[in-house]
Motif scaffolding. Sequence first.
Motif, PDB file in Angstrom:
ATOM      1  N   GLN A  63     -11.331 -11.275  -2.584  1.00 31.45           N
ATOM      2  CA  GLN A  63     -12.729 -11.566  -2.847  1.00 31.45           C
ATOM      3  C   GLN A  63     -13.507 -10.259  -3.006  1.00 31.45           C
ATOM      4  O   GLN A  63     -13.184  -9.253  -2.384  1.00 31.45           O
ATOM      5  CB  GLN A  63     -13.322 -12.387  -1.699  1.00 31.45           C
ATOM      6  CG  GLN A  63     -12.598 -13.696  -1.435  1.00 31.45           C
ATOM      7  CD  GLN A  63     -12.714 -14.650  -2.612  1.00 31.45           C
ATOM      8  OE1 GLN A  63     -13.772 -14.776  -3.226  1.00 31.45           O
ATOM      9  NE2 GLN A  63     -11.610 -15.329  -2.927  1.00 31.45           N
ATOM     10  N   LYS A 100     -16.384  -9.759  -2.016  1.00 31.29           N
ATOM     11  CA  LYS A 100     -17.357  -9.663  -0.932  1.00 31.29           C
ATOM     12  C   LYS A 100     -16.687  -9.058   0.299  1.00 31.29           C
ATOM     13  O   LYS A 100     -15.476  -9.165   0.482  1.00 31.29           O
ATOM     14  CB  LYS A 100     -17.920 -11.052  -0.623  1.00 31.29           C
ATOM     15  CG  LYS A 100     -18.720 -11.663  -1.754  1.00 31.29           C
ATOM     16  CD  LYS A 100     -19.200 -13.061  -1.393  1.00 31.29           C
ATOM     17  CE  LYS A 100     -18.048 -14.052  -1.381  1.00 31.29           C
ATOM     18  NZ  LYS A 100     -18.540 -15.445  -1.178  1.00 31.29           N
ATOM     19  N   GLN A 101     -17.487  -8.423   1.138  1.00 32.51           N
ATOM     20  CA  GLN A 101     -16.968  -7.759   2.328  1.00 32.51           C
ATOM     21  C   GLN A 101     -16.986  -8.728   3.508  1.00 32.51           C
ATOM     22  O   GLN A 101     -17.989  -9.380   3.788  1.00 32.51           O
ATOM     23  CB  GLN A 101     -17.801  -6.507   2.658  1.00 32.51           C
ATOM     24  CG  GLN A 101     -17.185  -5.630   3.730  1.00 32.51           C
ATOM     25  CD  GLN A 101     -17.966  -4.344   3.927  1.00 32.51           C
ATOM     26  OE1 GLN A 101     -19.003  -4.136   3.292  1.00 32.51           O
ATOM     27  NE2 GLN A 101     -17.471  -3.485   4.800  1.00 32.51           N
ATOM     28  N   ILE A 102     -15.861  -8.819   4.195  1.00 34.36           N
ATOM     29  CA  ILE A 102     -15.726  -9.758   5.315  1.00 34.36           C
ATOM     30  C   ILE A 102     -16.528  -9.248   6.512  1.00 34.36           C
ATOM     31  O   ILE A 102     -16.441  -8.082   6.899  1.00 34.36           O
ATOM     32  CB  ILE A 102     -14.253  -9.930   5.713  1.00 34.36           C
ATOM     33  CG1 ILE A 102     -13.422 -10.406   4.518  1.00 34.36           C
ATOM     34  CG2 ILE A 102     -14.111 -10.909   6.870  1.00 34.36           C
ATOM     35  CD1 ILE A 102     -11.920 -10.390   4.788  1.00 34.36           C
ATOM     36  N   TRP A 118     -19.277 -13.700   5.426  1.00 35.03           N
ATOM     37  CA  TRP A 118     -19.339 -12.538   4.538  1.00 35.03           C
ATOM     38  C   TRP A 118     -20.583 -11.712   4.861  1.00 35.03           C
ATOM     39  O   TRP A 118     -21.620 -12.255   5.246  1.00 35.03           O
ATOM     40  CB  TRP A 118     -19.393 -12.979   3.081  1.00 35.03           C
ATOM     41  CG  TRP A 118     -18.276 -13.918   2.717  1.00 35.03           C
ATOM     42  CD1 TRP A 118     -18.324 -15.271   2.673  1.00 35.03           C
ATOM     43  CD2 TRP A 118     -16.948 -13.550   2.359  1.00 35.03           C
ATOM     44  NE1 TRP A 118     -17.112 -15.792   2.300  1.00 35.03           N
ATOM     45  CE2 TRP A 118     -16.226 -14.757   2.118  1.00 35.03           C
ATOM     46  CE3 TRP A 118     -16.263 -12.339   2.227  1.00 35.03           C
ATOM     47  CZ2 TRP A 118     -14.902 -14.791   1.752  1.00 35.03           C
ATOM     48  CZ3 TRP A 118     -14.920 -12.376   1.868  1.00 35.03           C
ATOM     49  CH2 TRP A 118     -14.255 -13.575   1.611  1.00 35.03           C
TER      50      TRP A 118
END
Length: 252
Positions: A226, A228-230, A245
């Motif tokens: 993904q 997006k940053q976890i 996220w």
Amino acid sequence: MSNLPVLDKPRKVSQFYVGIAFFIAVLVLLIFAWVKISAWLEDEQQAPVKEIIISGERHFIQDQQIESLIKRTQPWQLFELDVEKTHQTVEAMPWVYRASVRKRWPAGLEIYVVEQQPVAIWNGDMLLNQYGDSFNAQVEEDGSAENIRLPRLFGPGGSEQTALQGYRNMQSLLDVTELHIVEMFLSERFAWHLQLNNGVKLNLGRTEFIDRLQRFVDILPLISQQKKQIDYVDLRYDTGLAVGWKASNKAA
């Protein structure tokens, strides 16, 4: 024949006085030797400790610290120095795990030190050794905290060994990745929370936390795709997980 006893009498008297003189001479020699030995023992008892030999692998303990502590707490004469008290004093030092002390004649003291091996910071102000025992010492004082990169573990009192064993088991699972645990929280109800070196937080709950962490490791390649940053991953589910996220820093 009647004159023979008269001739033997002076000889017996002479032998008697020779015996007395010999006895007195021996007695004088014994007294002289006793005085000399007493004087020597008194001098030896006042003899200072001239050398302290410290051995054992050490990274955090300085020899000067041990020597200074012994000088402050023990008489500096070898005969008066109490080995058992010295042993207790050295072993009470924060960085000492075990120690042995013995006198080394004529004027020395031998100390062998087994140093604590810190493996984690416990509750922010204590350290854990490799056996899960907590001890009160500050690794930062030696400027080594960054070098050894100790994980920070938090938990209720008395849970040190449980927390350390849990950390080891979970880190062994993460060793197949490039991730490692930087913080681990064990709640009062023994629920496990982790923070990894990439900033991701994991909520593993109270039960089956090893299986849940394995689930995270298995699915990590997929969620890492993904863009997006976890922020966090909640694994408190029989199957599956929930991912949070981080908010984008870009303006809407």
